[in-house]
Design a protein around this motif. Structure first.
Motif, mmCIF file in Angstrom:
data_model
loop_
_atom_site.group_PDB
_atom_site.id
_atom_site.type_symbol
_atom_site.label_atom_id
_atom_site.label_comp_id
_atom_site.label_asym_id
_atom_site.label_seq_id
_atom_site.Cartn_x
_atom_site.Cartn_y
_atom_site.Cartn_z
ATOM 1 N N ASP A 64 7.390 3.070 -2.743
ATOM 2 C CA ASP A 64 6.125 2.734 -2.076
ATOM 3 C C ASP A 64 6.078 3.249 -0.642
ATOM 4 O OD1 ASP A 64 5.050 1.469 -4.278
ATOM 5 O OD2 ASP A 64 5.799 -0.513 -3.718
ATOM 6 N N SER A 65 7.257 3.435 -0.043
ATOM 7 C CA SER A 65 7.312 3.928 1.336
ATOM 8 C C SER A 65 7.268 5.445 1.412
ATOM 9 C CB SER A 65 8.581 3.408 2.018
ATOM 10 O OG SER A 65 8.583 1.989 2.069
ATOM 11 N N GLY A 66 7.157 6.114 0.282
ATOM 12 C CA GLY A 66 7.012 7.560 0.274
ATOM 13 C C GLY A 66 8.307 8.335 0.220
ATOM 14 N N SER A 88 0.863 -1.189 0.000
ATOM 15 C CA SER A 88 0.000 0.000 0.000
ATOM 16 C C SER A 88 0.890 1.226 0.000
ATOM 17 C CB SER A 88 -0.906 0.005 1.234
ATOM 18 O OG SER A 88 -1.753 -1.123 1.235
ATOM 19 N N PRO A 89 0.949 1.956 -1.108
ATOM 20 C CA PRO A 89 1.848 3.121 -1.166
ATOM 21 C C PRO A 89 1.574 4.106 -0.034
ATOM 22 C CG PRO A 89 0.998 2.592 -3.343
ATOM 23 C CD PRO A 89 0.233 1.740 -2.375
ATOM 24 N N VAL A 138 5.322 5.957 -11.951
ATOM 25 C CA VAL A 138 5.362 5.481 -10.573
ATOM 26 C C VAL A 138 3.947 5.136 -10.145
ATOM 27 C CG1 VAL A 138 5.783 6.109 -8.172
ATOM 28 C CG2 VAL A 138 7.448 6.724 -9.923
ATOM 29 N N GLY A 139 3.749 3.909 -9.667
ATOM 30 C CA GLY A 139 2.428 3.525 -9.174
ATOM 31 C C GLY A 139 1.893 2.258 -9.792
ATOM 32 N N PRO A 140 1.707 2.195 -11.130
ATOM 33 C CA PRO A 140 1.103 0.993 -11.722
ATOM 34 C C PRO A 140 1.968 -0.244 -11.495
ATOM 35 C CG PRO A 140 1.118 2.831 -13.282
ATOM 36 C CD PRO A 140 1.962 3.233 -12.127
ATOM 37 N N ARG A 141 1.297 -1.390 -11.306
ATOM 38 C CA ARG A 141 2.025 -2.653 -11.179
ATOM 39 C C ARG A 141 2.388 -3.166 -12.574
ATOM 40 N NH1 ARG A 141 3.427 -1.353 -6.721
ATOM 41 N NH2 ARG A 141 4.422 -3.392 -6.532
#
Length: 838
Positions: A371-373, A152-153, A311-314
């Motif tokens: 993903d960890s920001g 979960s980003p 950044v974001g899509p799998r």
């Protein structure tokens, strides 16, 4: 870390116990009634696996576990089978579920976009072990415990700004197949040391004295064989050799490796990035979502836009994620203090494929941090087409101030950039002060000639398409080439051994005919440039694994060999078209590798022998070698051991002189070994100091963590030299210079008997020493070695030799055997010419 890894291993062990019992129950049910087996799977998916009592269930056979796992995965709906087959390019007819269960998950083949295989593995299982399929664990246990299948980003964090000049450390990963610290590496580390405290780790065993080259440019330097690529070195440095506690004193830690050459100073890079706000940074970002194209626009994309888009899509394959490459990474305090980052770096382990190192660690750590920001930045402000350091736009990067060039870009050209053979001319125009001579020397040393040929053969046609040079053929194509190409008796093939050097026997035969214009000599190299000087009349040197090399090889009617034909020539050529003749193995030693080991001795037309006794031994050991095929000519390999220095080939004479000069008149005791390390004499260091002796180590695999070279380095001998194939191009100078040889029954070390050097044989413990050198034919006429059953006996004998001045022993040969007169190659060539006239 120890506590967490213990928890994860306990979790894996508990799941395996539950799984073993379930798989056995499923197998029994499937034999009785398929519907009962399906119901059992449905219950397990709905409720999870129940706990197991105190007794550990026995593991079912692998076939049973695979069949049960296929049933569970197929019923779970967690694998998108059709898309899996397409995305991972499975052959037509391959069952996607079977592929994933039996091999796909271990190679990180994504089962669906609804499950992140490596992320789940790292977060909930043991990332150092592949005992449990993560998808299987999630289906039968993880989801019942509320474990997420995807990360979960997190919300973006404020990026880190440096306050003033940072205190910086650099963890540097090195590897050199020749065990050297190259001049290019020294130059790179010297520049890094201006900006950071550098800690260097070489994966492997460096030659003695090589780490001393880094004393002035590093805060710590080590050599440890681990086989886990650059991330293995980063992990070992951060976890153990330097330690997280020491690294806590730095504001920024750089990870770098020796896969690049330094083109210009790093002042501009660090000055620019010191002023940027970021939690971690690199020189450039990479993503296959923006790939290089010769037909469409592949202009760079501003990094901010690339982050929004990519950044974001799998993704189905990890290399499509936007990530930062591991050749140069910098992490600031928030990342360095993050437990998840440390966990991922601490648990790096050896992988079967380099691709897995990239996916698990290079891409995996980038994905975790995103993903960890954590926010990242790059020295190049744009995302260039994948992969910019290997593509046709690279020279544009250098023009914009890029400081590095990838070695395998110049030597391998993986994306087939046209005209890359002009790289030096193009770079010299942009960075005239770069160390081009050192770069080219290193490139030619570590890159195979065949690869260089292919790298520099790509061309861009008028139609805009790239034309890639033909590669060497295999299988049917090569057999067809052999059938359709005439072979000639006056064409002789001289294959280079697997070490990249000509075997001493092969070299002696070549020296005998190198100036004969009636013969065409084809020297076939392997994975490295040939160091032997073989210039002569009609001598051609070609890489064996190139079209030109293969075309010449199939023309050779006479194929010389220093091993069985299947090893000397890794191609299946019929005996009817080529005569295979072996240059000889050495003095008879039992037990020895010549035996019924499935190797192809039947195709050997003849083999040189040093005596009738040896011929009998060979015939008894290998039925395929009947007595008529043994030529008692003496061994060509012995010629260069007994000739006067002035009669040696110039390059061997120069190497012998270099070795003698390095000894400065001191005696040289050679540890010539092939077996595992035995306990070393406790007082060997004191003995070497007392008698001012140089100890040299010659072993076939230097980079073994349990090898003799590493053991000798750890012992701290005052004068230690490496004498392996990678350090000394031929064993001939070693034999000629040695004052004594200590061996554990090595076949080549038996040649020491020819020189008269004192030979100490380690006779125990272990099966390889049950019978020793000369024991095969006791009393036949060869001098016997001195047998030493333990370390104390070795020291006693070495002390006697040192006190006596290391006297040479009398060289004897069996009655009727050819003399050791330096003419064995001449006699052998005479027989070869007779064979060629048949």
């Amino acid at each position: 870390m120890e506590e967490l890894i213990a928890q994860r291993r306990a979790e894996v062990a508990d799941f395996r116990r539950r799984w073993f019992r379930f798989a056995r129950r499923w197998r029994a049910a499937s034999r009785r009634d398929p519907d009962e087996a399906r119901a059992l799977v449905a219950t397990a998916l709905a409720e999870g696996l129940p706990p197991v009592g105190a007794a550990d269930p026995a593991p079912p056979p692998d076939a049973v576990q695979h069949a049960c796992a296929r049933a569970v995965v197929a019923a779970s709906g967690l694998i998108d089978a059709e898309e899996y087959a397409v995305q991972h390019r499975l052959r037509r007819g391959t069952d996607p579920v079977r592929h994933f269960v039996e091999e796909g998950w271990r190679s990180l083949r994504t089962p669906s976009l609804r499950f992140d295989l490596w992320w789940y593995w790292v977060e909930h299982l043991d990332p150092t072990d592949d005992a449990v399929n993560p998808l299987l664990h999630y289906a039968l246990r993880g989801r019942h415990e509320g474990l997420a299948p995807l990360p979960s980003p997190a919300e973006p964090r404020p990026p880190t700004r440096l306050d003033g000049q940072p205190r910086r450390a650099c963890l540097f990963a090195g590897y050199d197949r020749d065990g050297l610290v190259d001049d290019t590496v020294v130059a790179y580390l010297a520049e890094l040391s201006r900006h950071a405290d550098v800690f260097y780790l070489a994966d492997g065993v460096l030659e003695p004295g090589q780490l001393d080259r880094l004393a002035d440019v590093t805060a710590g330097a080590w050599s440890v064989p681990h086989g886990a690529y650059d991330f293995g070195s980063f992990s070992l440095l951060a976890r153990d050799l330097v330690g997280w506690q020491r690294l806590a004193a730095y504001d920024e830690v750089v990870l770098a490796n020796d896969s690049c050459y330094l083109l210009r100073g790093l002042d501009d890079v660090f000055a620019e990035m010191n002023g940027r706000a970021a939690d971690w940074w690199s020189l450039q970002a990479t993503s296959m979502e923006h790939d290089e194209s010769y037909k469409h626009d592949d202009s760079p994309i501003p990094l901010a836009e690339a982050k929004r888009r990519f950044v974001g899509p799998r993704h189905w394959t990890d290399d499509r994620f936007l990530h930062l490459s591991s050749y140069f990474l910098a992490f600031r305090r928030p990342v360095l203090d993050d437990p998840g980052f440390r966990w991922r770096l601490d648990t790096v382990t050896r992988q079967e494929e380099k691709r897995l190192v990239i996916h698990k660690y290079e891409v995996g750590i980038s994905r975790y941090l995103v993903d960890s920001g954590f926010d990242f930045d790059t020295f190049l402000p744009d995302l260039w087409a994948f992969h910019p350091l290997y593509g046709r736009h690279f020279f544009e990067l250098v023009e914009r101030g890029f400081p590095l060039v990838k070695r395998n870009y110049l030597g391998e050209n993986p994306r087939h950039v046209a005209g890359l053979e002009h790289w030096e001319e193009r770079l010299r125009h942009l960075v005239p002060d770069a160390p081009f001579a050192a770069m080219r020397t290193h490139l030619e040393r570590v890159t195979s000639p065949a690869m260089l040929r292919e790298a520099y053969g790509a061309r861009l046609g008028e139609d805009g398409r790239r034309h890639i040079p033909l590669r060497a053929t295999q299988g049917f194509g090569l057999r067809r080439l052999d059938r359709e190409t005439p072979s000639f008796r006056h064409w002789w093939a001289f294959p280079v051994s697997s070490s990249g050097r000509l075997d001493p026997g092969m070299r002696a035969v070549l020296e005998e005919v190198r100036d004969d214009p009636s013969l065409h000599k084809v020297v076939l190299t392997r994975g490295r440039p040939l160091t032997d000087d073989v210039a002569g009349a009609r001598v051609t040197v070609l890489p064996m694994d190139t079209p030109d090399g293969q075309a010449a090889m199939v023309r050779c009617g006479l194929m010389l060999a220093d091993d069985t034909p299947d090893m000397a020539y890794p191609f299946s050529f019929p005996r009817s078209r080529h005569d295979y003749v072996h240059v000889g193995l050495g003095l008879p030693v039992l037990p020895h590798p010549l035996g019924p080991d499935g190797r192809d001795w039947a195709r050997v037309e003849a083999l040189a022998a040093c005596s009738a006794g040896e011929a009998l031994v060979r015939t008894a050991a290998v039925p395929d070698l009947d007595l008529t095929r043994s030529w008692v000519t003496g061994l060509p390999r012995h010629d260069h051991l007994v000739l006067a220095p002035e009669h040696l080939p110039a390059d061997l004479r120069a190497e012998e002189q270099r070795l003698r000069e390095s000894l400065d008149g001191r005696p040289l005791v050679v540890w010539w070994t092939r077996g595992p390390v035995q306990p070393l004499p406790a007082d060997l260091v004191a003995w070497a100091r007392e008698h001012d002796v140089v100890v040299g180590v010659r072993e076939p695999r230097v980079d073994r963590p349990d090898g003799w070279t590493r053991a000798m380095l750890d012992l701290g001998l005052p004068r230690l030299v490496g004498l392996s194939d990678r350090a000394v191009s031929s064993p001939v100078p070693v034999h000629r210079v040695a004052s004594a040889v200590v061996t554990d029954d090595d076949l080549q070390a038996a040649d020491a008997l020819v020189t008269g050097v004192p030979l100490l044989q380690v006779t125990g413990p272990g099966p390889t020493s049950a019978r020793g050198i000369g024991a095969a034919l006791p009393g036949e006429g060869w001098a016997e070695p001195t047998r030493c059953p333990d370390a104390d006996a070795i020291m006693d004998e070495l002390t006697k030799l040192a006190v006596a001045g290391f006297p040479r022993r009398e060289v004897t040969v069996p009655a009727g055997a050819p003399r050791l007169d330096g003419a064995a190659a001449r006699r052998f060539v005479h027989r070869l010419r007779s064979l060629s006239r048949r």
